[in-house]
Design a protein around this motif. Structure first.
Motif, mmCIF file in Angstrom:
data_model
loop_
_atom_site.group_PDB
_atom_site.id
_atom_site.type_symbol
_atom_site.label_atom_id
_atom_site.label_comp_id
_atom_site.label_asym_id
_atom_site.label_seq_id
_atom_site.Cartn_x
_atom_site.Cartn_y
_atom_site.Cartn_z
ATOM 1 N N ARG A 200 0.842 -1.203 0.000
ATOM 2 C CA ARG A 200 0.000 0.000 0.000
ATOM 3 C C ARG A 200 0.876 1.252 0.000
ATOM 4 O O ARG A 200 0.653 2.179 -0.769
ATOM 5 C CB ARG A 200 -0.928 -0.011 1.214
ATOM 6 C CG ARG A 200 -1.838 1.207 1.316
ATOM 7 C CD ARG A 200 -2.694 1.189 2.569
ATOM 8 N NE ARG A 200 -2.005 0.817 3.784
ATOM 9 C CZ ARG A 200 -1.208 1.626 4.489
ATOM 10 N NH1 ARG A 200 -0.996 2.849 4.077
ATOM 11 N NH2 ARG A 200 -0.627 1.205 5.599
ATOM 12 N N ARG A 201 1.891 1.273 0.843
ATOM 13 C CA ARG A 201 2.788 2.433 0.912
ATOM 14 C C ARG A 201 3.551 2.641 -0.389
ATOM 15 O O ARG A 201 3.735 3.769 -0.841
ATOM 16 C CB ARG A 201 3.773 2.264 2.059
ATOM 17 C CG ARG A 201 3.144 2.392 3.406
ATOM 18 C CD ARG A 201 4.183 2.292 4.466
ATOM 19 N NE ARG A 201 3.541 2.061 5.738
ATOM 20 C CZ ARG A 201 4.138 1.532 6.771
ATOM 21 N NH1 ARG A 201 5.398 1.163 6.684
ATOM 22 N NH2 ARG A 201 3.499 1.350 7.895
ATOM 23 N N ARG B 244 2.634 1.638 -3.438
ATOM 24 C CA ARG B 244 1.678 2.110 -4.456
ATOM 25 C C ARG B 244 1.381 3.600 -4.271
ATOM 26 O O ARG B 244 1.285 4.337 -5.253
ATOM 27 C CB ARG B 244 0.388 1.309 -4.392
ATOM 28 C CG ARG B 244 0.498 -0.072 -4.988
ATOM 29 C CD ARG B 244 -0.843 -0.818 -4.921
ATOM 30 N NE ARG B 244 -0.707 -2.167 -5.387
ATOM 31 C CZ ARG B 244 -0.748 -2.536 -6.675
ATOM 32 N NH1 ARG B 244 -0.916 -1.625 -7.606
ATOM 33 N NH2 ARG B 244 -0.610 -3.793 -7.008
ATOM 34 N N GLU B 245 1.235 4.042 -3.035
ATOM 35 C CA GLU B 245 0.999 5.463 -2.773
ATOM 36 C C GLU B 245 2.166 6.304 -3.272
ATOM 37 O O GLU B 245 1.970 7.374 -3.848
ATOM 38 C CB GLU B 245 0.786 5.703 -1.269
ATOM 39 C CG GLU B 245 -0.546 5.219 -0.764
ATOM 40 C CD GLU B 245 -0.658 5.290 0.759
ATOM 41 O OE1 GLU B 245 0.316 5.709 1.439
ATOM 42 O OE2 GLU B 245 -1.722 4.903 1.268
ATOM 43 N N HIS B 246 3.382 5.833 -3.071
ATOM 44 C CA HIS B 246 4.561 6.561 -3.566
ATOM 45 C C HIS B 246 4.535 6.653 -5.089
ATOM 46 O O HIS B 246 4.801 7.723 -5.652
ATOM 47 C CB HIS B 246 5.848 5.880 -3.092
ATOM 48 C CG HIS B 246 7.080 6.553 -3.590
ATOM 49 N ND1 HIS B 246 7.545 7.744 -3.074
ATOM 50 C CD2 HIS B 246 7.939 6.223 -4.582
ATOM 51 C CE1 HIS B 246 8.633 8.116 -3.728
ATOM 52 N NE2 HIS B 246 8.898 7.196 -4.646
ATOM 53 N N GLU C 279 1.918 6.542 -7.058
ATOM 54 C CA GLU C 279 0.839 7.478 -7.420
ATOM 55 C C GLU C 279 1.308 8.919 -7.238
ATOM 56 O O GLU C 279 1.007 9.783 -8.065
ATOM 57 C CB GLU C 279 -0.419 7.214 -6.584
ATOM 58 C CG GLU C 279 -1.210 6.020 -7.020
ATOM 59 C CD GLU C 279 -1.923 6.199 -8.354
ATOM 60 O OE1 GLU C 279 -2.253 7.345 -8.733
ATOM 61 O OE2 GLU C 279 -2.138 5.176 -9.028
ATOM 62 N N GLN C 280 2.049 9.182 -6.165
ATOM 63 C CA GLN C 280 2.575 10.526 -5.933
ATOM 64 C C GLN C 280 3.537 10.927 -7.043
ATOM 65 O O GLN C 280 3.544 12.085 -7.474
ATOM 66 C CB GLN C 280 3.274 10.606 -4.577
ATOM 67 C CG GLN C 280 2.337 10.559 -3.408
ATOM 68 C CD GLN C 280 3.067 10.453 -2.077
ATOM 69 O OE1 GLN C 280 4.309 10.365 -2.020
ATOM 70 N NE2 GLN C 280 2.316 10.444 -0.995
ATOM 71 N N ASN D 166 1.415 11.801 -10.043
ATOM 72 C CA ASN D 166 0.784 13.104 -9.807
ATOM 73 C C ASN D 166 1.780 14.241 -9.970
ATOM 74 O O ASN D 166 1.450 15.299 -10.510
ATOM 75 C CB ASN D 166 0.153 13.152 -8.413
ATOM 76 C CG ASN D 166 -1.042 12.233 -8.283
ATOM 77 O OD1 ASN D 166 -1.646 11.831 -9.272
ATOM 78 N ND2 ASN D 166 -1.374 11.888 -7.047
#
Length: 165
Positions: free
Chosen positions: A141-142, A144-146, A148-149, A152
């Motif tokens: 999860r962490r 994947r968030e990175h 996505e960032q 973005n």
């Protein structure tokens, strides 16, 4: 005869251990994340802006970019970042920075790009480990968030006004 028995006693368990390790690593599923986004630029300008974004947002663009081909619209590289991991089982420990390495491939076309992240490794106890050999749910999860960032950040970079100097 005694040497042959001793050899069989040592070699057989080692062969079994090697086979078990090979089977375990073959069962591990590598994490791959693919992000596809639209972009407001034609292919050539998108390629140039993406290379500039890498130079401005990664520690060293020379060490990140391993391959780039403007005609193909492809950039391939390796990168890393530090993921903050808390000491959940011991609340008095402060969060630790754990290195994460990965391979990134960016393919650009007219008005769109694709970022593919693969070969994700988390360095625990000084050794690189695939996510399958860590707390996969939390770490995936962490990670994947990175990613996505990062996508973005590239989106924001591509839409900001360009200084024509």
């Amino acid at each position: 005869m005694h040497v042959r028995s001793l050899l069989r006693f040592v070699v057989t368990p080692l062969a079994m251990l090697a086979a078990a390790l090979t089977a375990t690593s073959a069962c591990a599923q590598a994490m791959t994340v693919e992000i596809i986004r639209e972009a407001p630029l034609p292919k050539d300008a998108l390629f140039t802006q993406t290379v500039l974004w890498i130079a401005e947002n990664f520690r060293s663009s020379r060490s990140v970019i391993q391959f780039q081909d403007r005609d193909l619209g492809t950039i391939v590289g390796n990168s890393s970042y530090d993921m903050s991991v808390d000491g959940s089982f011991l609340p008095f420990f402060s969060p630790a920075a754990v290195p994460v390495t990965y391979r990134v491939r960016i393919d650009v076309r007219d008005n769109r790009y694709r970022m593919t992240f693969s070969d994700v490794r988390v360095y625990l106890d000084g050794a690189p480990r695939a996510l399958d050999y860590t707390d996969r749910d939390s770490n995936e999860r962490r990670v994947r968030e990175h990613f996505e960032q990062l996508a973005n950040s590239l989106d924001h970079y591509l839409t900001r006004p360009k200084d024509d100097f």
